[in-house]
Design a protein around this motif. Structure first.
Motif, PDB file in Angstrom:
ATOM      1  N   PRO A 291       3.745 -24.348  39.231  1.00 43.57           N
ATOM      2  CA  PRO A 291       2.323 -24.886  38.585  1.00 43.57           C
ATOM      3  C   PRO A 291       1.062 -24.332  38.951  1.00 43.57           C
ATOM      4  CG  PRO A 291       3.167 -26.207  40.622  1.00 43.57           C
ATOM      5  CD  PRO A 291       4.011 -25.232  40.488  1.00 43.57           C
ATOM      6  N   HIS A 292       1.160 -23.135  39.774  1.00 45.86           N
ATOM      7  CA  HIS A 292       0.095 -22.452  40.113  1.00 45.86           C
ATOM      8  C   HIS A 292      -0.010 -21.140  39.367  1.00 45.86           C
ATOM      9  CE1 HIS A 292      -0.976 -25.410  43.412  1.00 45.86           C
ATOM     10  NE2 HIS A 292       0.550 -25.271  43.657  1.00 45.86           N
TER      11      HIS A 292
ATOM     12  N   GLY B 197      -5.983 -28.172  31.566  1.00 49.41           N
ATOM     13  CA  GLY B 197      -5.834 -29.591  31.147  1.00 49.41           C
ATOM     14  C   GLY B 197      -4.362 -29.476  30.666  1.00 49.41           C
ATOM     15  N   ARG B 198      -3.542 -30.126  30.886  1.00 48.49           N
ATOM     16  CA  ARG B 198      -2.108 -30.140  30.418  1.00 48.49           C
ATOM     17  C   ARG B 198      -1.822 -31.641  29.659  1.00 48.49           C
ATOM     18  NH1 ARG B 198       3.173 -27.876  31.337  1.00 48.49           N
ATOM     19  NH2 ARG B 198       2.240 -26.862  32.873  1.00 48.49           N
ATOM     20  N   ILE B 199      -1.834 -31.342  28.317  1.00 46.81           N
ATOM     21  CA  ILE B 199      -1.583 -32.368  27.336  1.00 46.81           C
ATOM     22  C   ILE B 199       0.129 -33.008  27.687  1.00 46.81           C
ATOM     23  CG2 ILE B 199      -1.147 -33.052  24.993  1.00 46.81           C
ATOM     24  CD1 ILE B 199      -2.904 -30.848  24.113  1.00 46.81           C
TER      25      ILE B 199
ATOM     26  N   ALA C 197     -24.080 -19.723  39.152  1.00 48.23           N
ATOM     27  CA  ALA C 197     -22.791 -20.455  38.910  1.00 48.23           C
ATOM     28  C   ALA C 197     -21.420 -19.338  39.151  1.00 48.23           C
ATOM     29  CB  ALA C 197     -22.651 -21.510  38.136  1.00 48.23           C
ATOM     30  N   THR C 198     -20.640 -19.707  39.765  1.00 49.93           N
ATOM     31  CA  THR C 198     -19.244 -18.845  39.596  1.00 49.93           C
ATOM     32  C   THR C 198     -18.888 -19.158  38.416  1.00 49.93           C
ATOM     33  OG1 THR C 198     -19.164 -19.197  42.227  1.00 49.93           O
ATOM     34  CG2 THR C 198     -17.161 -18.529  41.075  1.00 49.93           C
ATOM     35  N   PRO C 199     -18.258 -17.917  37.932  1.00 52.93           N
ATOM     36  CA  PRO C 199     -17.659 -18.076  36.717  1.00 52.93           C
ATOM     37  C   PRO C 199     -16.508 -19.152  36.698  1.00 52.93           C
ATOM     38  CG  PRO C 199     -18.041 -15.809  36.981  1.00 52.93           C
ATOM     39  CD  PRO C 199     -18.444 -16.665  38.475  1.00 52.93           C
ATOM     40  N   SER C 200     -15.751 -19.484  35.430  1.00 48.11           N
ATOM     41  CA  SER C 200     -14.636 -20.370  35.277  1.00 48.11           C
ATOM     42  C   SER C 200     -14.141 -19.952  34.185  1.00 48.11           C
ATOM     43  CB  SER C 200     -15.336 -21.921  35.454  1.00 48.11           C
ATOM     44  OG  SER C 200     -16.017 -22.037  34.121  1.00 48.11           O
ATOM     45  N   TYR C 201     -12.826 -20.317  34.232  1.00 44.66           N
ATOM     46  CA  TYR C 201     -11.789 -20.306  33.059  1.00 44.66           C
ATOM     47  C   TYR C 201     -11.257 -21.491  32.698  1.00 44.66           C
ATOM     48  CZ  TYR C 201      -7.623 -19.058  30.425  1.00 44.66           C
ATOM     49  OH  TYR C 201      -6.586 -19.070  29.691  1.00 44.66           O
ATOM     50  N   THR C 202     -11.495 -22.304  31.651  1.00 47.26           N
ATOM     51  CA  THR C 202     -11.067 -23.561  31.308  1.00 47.26           C
ATOM     52  C   THR C 202      -9.961 -23.455  30.156  1.00 47.26           C
ATOM     53  OG1 THR C 202     -12.964 -24.571  32.149  1.00 47.26           O
ATOM     54  CG2 THR C 202     -11.510 -25.979  30.665  1.00 47.26           C
ATOM     55  N   ALA C 203      -8.808 -24.058  30.400  1.00 48.07           N
ATOM     56  CA  ALA C 203      -7.612 -23.879  29.457  1.00 48.07           C
ATOM     57  C   ALA C 203      -7.045 -25.152  29.148  1.00 48.07           C
ATOM     58  CB  ALA C 203      -6.619 -22.813  29.983  1.00 48.07           C
TER      59      ALA C 203
ATOM     60  N   ARG D  90      -3.741 -34.487  32.105  1.00 44.59           N
ATOM     61  CA  ARG D  90      -4.352 -34.293  33.469  1.00 44.59           C
ATOM     62  C   ARG D  90      -4.954 -33.016  33.637  1.00 44.59           C
ATOM     63  NH1 ARG D  90      -1.038 -31.465  36.899  1.00 44.59           N
ATOM     64  NH2 ARG D  90       1.083 -31.027  36.104  1.00 44.59           N
ATOM     65  N   TRP D  91      -5.768 -33.075  34.649  1.00 40.45           N
ATOM     66  CA  TRP D  91      -6.569 -31.635  34.944  1.00 40.45           C
ATOM     67  C   TRP D  91      -6.143 -31.401  36.319  1.00 40.45           C
ATOM     68  CZ3 TRP D  91      -9.302 -28.778  32.116  1.00 40.45           C
ATOM     69  CH2 TRP D  91     -10.039 -29.160  30.830  1.00 40.45           C
ATOM     70  N   PHE D  92      -6.084 -30.017  36.344  1.00 43.29           N
ATOM     71  CA  PHE D  92      -5.686 -29.008  37.703  1.00 43.29           C
ATOM     72  C   PHE D  92      -6.652 -28.147  37.798  1.00 43.29           C
ATOM     73  CE2 PHE D  92      -3.448 -25.727  39.562  1.00 43.29           C
ATOM     74  CZ  PHE D  92      -3.133 -26.491  41.085  1.00 43.29           C
ATOM     75  N   GLU D  93      -7.200 -27.945  39.091  1.00 43.05           N
ATOM     76  CA  GLU D  93      -8.192 -27.109  39.284  1.00 43.05           C
ATOM     77  C   GLU D  93      -7.754 -26.022  40.462  1.00 43.05           C
ATOM     78  OE1 GLU D  93     -12.613 -27.218  41.087  1.00 43.05           O
ATOM     79  OE2 GLU D  93     -12.322 -27.954  38.817  1.00 43.05           O
ATOM     80  N   GLU D  94      -7.911 -24.668  40.407  1.00 43.11           N
ATOM     81  CA  GLU D  94      -7.702 -23.914  41.494  1.00 43.11           C
ATOM     82  C   GLU D  94      -8.477 -22.591  41.319  1.00 43.11           C
ATOM     83  OE1 GLU D  94      -3.556 -22.239  41.787  1.00 43.11           O
ATOM     84  OE2 GLU D  94      -3.536 -21.960  39.571  1.00 43.11           O
ATOM     85  N   PRO D  95      -8.623 -21.690  42.458  1.00 49.78           N
ATOM     86  CA  PRO D  95      -9.295 -20.494  42.198  1.00 49.78           C
ATOM     87  C   PRO D  95      -8.425 -19.386  41.310  1.00 49.78           C
ATOM     88  CG  PRO D  95      -9.357 -21.132  44.680  1.00 49.78           C
ATOM     89  CD  PRO D  95      -8.344 -22.049  43.990  1.00 49.78           C
ATOM     90  N   GLY D  96      -8.734 -18.547  40.689  1.00 52.40           N
ATOM     91  CA  GLY D  96      -8.195 -17.756  39.842  1.00 52.40           C
ATOM     92  C   GLY D  96      -8.912 -16.448  39.184  1.00 52.40           C
ATOM     93  N   GLY D  97      -8.591 -15.928  38.234  1.00 51.03           N
ATOM     94  CA  GLY D  97      -9.231 -14.759  37.937  1.00 51.03           C
ATOM     95  C   GLY D  97      -7.872 -13.664  37.719  1.00 51.03           C
ATOM     96  N   GLY D  98      -7.854 -12.582  36.907  1.00 52.67           N
ATOM     97  CA  GLY D  98      -7.008 -11.678  36.908  1.00 52.67           C
ATOM     98  C   GLY D  98      -6.899 -10.819  38.069  1.00 52.67           C
ATOM     99  N   GLY D  99      -8.166 -10.201  38.518  1.00 51.90           N
ATOM    100  CA  GLY D  99      -8.051  -9.348  39.849  1.00 51.90           C
ATOM    101  C   GLY D  99      -7.532 -10.275  41.036  1.00 51.90           C
ATOM    102  N   PHE D 100      -7.958 -11.478  40.972  1.00 54.63           N
ATOM    103  CA  PHE D 100      -7.592 -12.248  42.181  1.00 54.63           C
ATOM    104  C   PHE D 100      -6.472 -12.745  42.193  1.00 54.63           C
ATOM    105  CE2 PHE D 100      -8.922 -16.424  44.684  1.00 54.63           C
ATOM    106  CZ  PHE D 100      -8.890 -15.693  45.979  1.00 54.63           C
ATOM    107  N   ASN D 101      -5.774 -13.109  41.049  1.00 48.85           N
ATOM    108  CA  ASN D 101      -4.435 -13.572  40.887  1.00 48.85           C
ATOM    109  C   ASN D 101      -3.359 -12.475  41.464  1.00 48.85           C
ATOM    110  OD1 ASN D 101      -4.960 -16.082  39.906  1.00 48.85           O
ATOM    111  ND2 ASN D 101      -4.628 -15.503  37.948  1.00 48.85           N
ATOM    112  N   ALA D 102      -3.775 -11.070  41.032  1.00 44.72           N
ATOM    113  CA  ALA D 102      -3.068 -10.219  41.435  1.00 44.72           C
ATOM    114  C   ALA D 102      -3.166  -9.673  43.034  1.00 44.72           C
ATOM    115  CB  ALA D 102      -3.373  -8.751  40.691  1.00 44.72           C
ATOM    116  N   ALA D 103      -4.374 -10.057  43.423  1.00 42.45           N
ATOM    117  CA  ALA D 103      -4.691  -9.718  44.711  1.00 42.45           C
ATOM    118  C   ALA D 103      -4.039 -10.518  45.682  1.00 42.45           C
ATOM    119  CB  ALA D 103      -6.190  -9.905  45.068  1.00 42.45           C
TER     120      ALA D 103
END
Length: 314
Positions: A288-289, A17-19, A90-96, A32-45
């Motif tokens: 933005p990703h 969420g970006r203020i 449920a698949t894990p999630s990261y909310t920032a 506004r909110w933005f959602e996409e697949p992520g994760g440390g390992g997955f981002n590097a992959a």
């Protein structure tokens, strides 16, 4: 395809969420909110796949729409996806929450599913087959201590270099038993302090503190500040290029790790590897990703002239 990389770690959903204006703590903020697949390992992959490397991903996820979104993204970028699926979870999630300038205010990580990925999963025939076909291994500290230890030990018996991403100060300590088995650990200053229990007056002091813990190679970042890296041959530092505009800080650390790994696979020196890491981080900070959609070897190489030479400290 260039050297096969087996990635074992986090692959989940990132919600950001970006203020819109000035941040008002303890109050409702427009944004506004933005959602996409992520994760440390997955981002590097994803970064490594876009750079032309053959990448296989083994990551736990739930039997839900979020898990399917991760699978679809892996397919889209050309990753060989081999998930461990827990159908009733449920698949894990990261909310920032991010400020208007892209800097992090606070984040919440819902990652309990990763604790179910125990060391027994590293002993399966399919996992061993994946290791047998790999030339490099990348893991992240989303996984349990016992699993990370088993993975590092098994990779070590096969002579495979293991790179690792620290993820957070709370999670990096999971890597303590396996530090001696890592080729290189990527962390920020807070994560390095969680490992060592100390913080040097000068960033150049990090290698000595981390070597005492048994780590033979590592990279310590400090936001836009000096980056210090070391391996068994020496120590180097680098001041990342200053960017006039930062779109989103999410994934910048993972991009830095990706750039260093890319360079090390290519046989680059420690100092040149730092420059590659800084180039990929700069590209990601302007996106933005969490991983830049337009990342390529040509784009990364075009950023290299913007990155100063690394200073060799020893």
């Amino acid at each position: 395809m260039r050297g096969a990389v087996l990635v074992v770690g986090g692959a989940h959903i990132d919600r950001r969420g970006r203020i819109a204006g000035s941040t008002a703590m303890g109050a409702s903020n427009p944004g506004r909110w933005f959602e996409e697949p992520g994760g440390g390992g997955f981002n590097a992959a994803r970064n490594l796949a876009r750079l032309g490397h053959e990448v296989r991903l083994i990551a736990p996820r739930g039997g839900d729409a979020a898990g399917m979104a991760v699978a679809a993204e892996a397919l889209r970028v050309g990753i060989d996806d081999c998930p461990i699926v827990f159908l009733d979870r449920a698949t894990p999630s990261y909310t920032a929450i991010l400020e208007a300038d892209g800097n992090l205010v606070i984040a919440l990580a819902d990652m309990e599913l990763y604790d179910l990925f125990g060391p027994r999963h590293t002993r399966t025939l399919s996992f061993r087959a994946a290791l047998a076909e790999a030339r490099h291994v990348l893991c992240d500290a989303n996984l349990p201590t016992e699993t990370l230890t088993a993975l590092a030990a098994e990779a070590g018996t096969r002579g495979l270099p293991v790179f690792a991403i620290a993820i957070s100060p709370a999670k990096v300590v999971r890597l303590l038993p396996s530090l001696a088995g890592l080729e290189m650990l990527f962390m920020n200053a807070a994560e390095a302090e969680a490992l060592t229990g100390a913080r040097p007056d000068n960033p150049a002091g990090w290698p000595a503190l981390l070597r005492v813990k048994g780590l033979k190679g590592g990279v310590v970042t400090c936001g836009a500040g000096t980056v210090v890296a070391f391996d068994e041959t020496g120590t180097a530092s680098l001041s990342p290029p200053r960017l006039e505009t930062v779109v989103d800080v999410t994934g910048a650390g993972d991009a830095f790790a990706s750039g260093v790994i890319w360079a090390r696979i290519e046989g680059c020196s420690l100092g040149e590897a730092l420059r590659h890491g800084a180039a990929l981080a700069a590209i990601t900070l302007r996106s933005p990703h969490a991983t830049a959609e337009n990342l390529s070897r040509d784009l990364a190489n075009s950023y290299m002239p913007l990155v100063p030479d690394a200073e060799i400290l020893s």
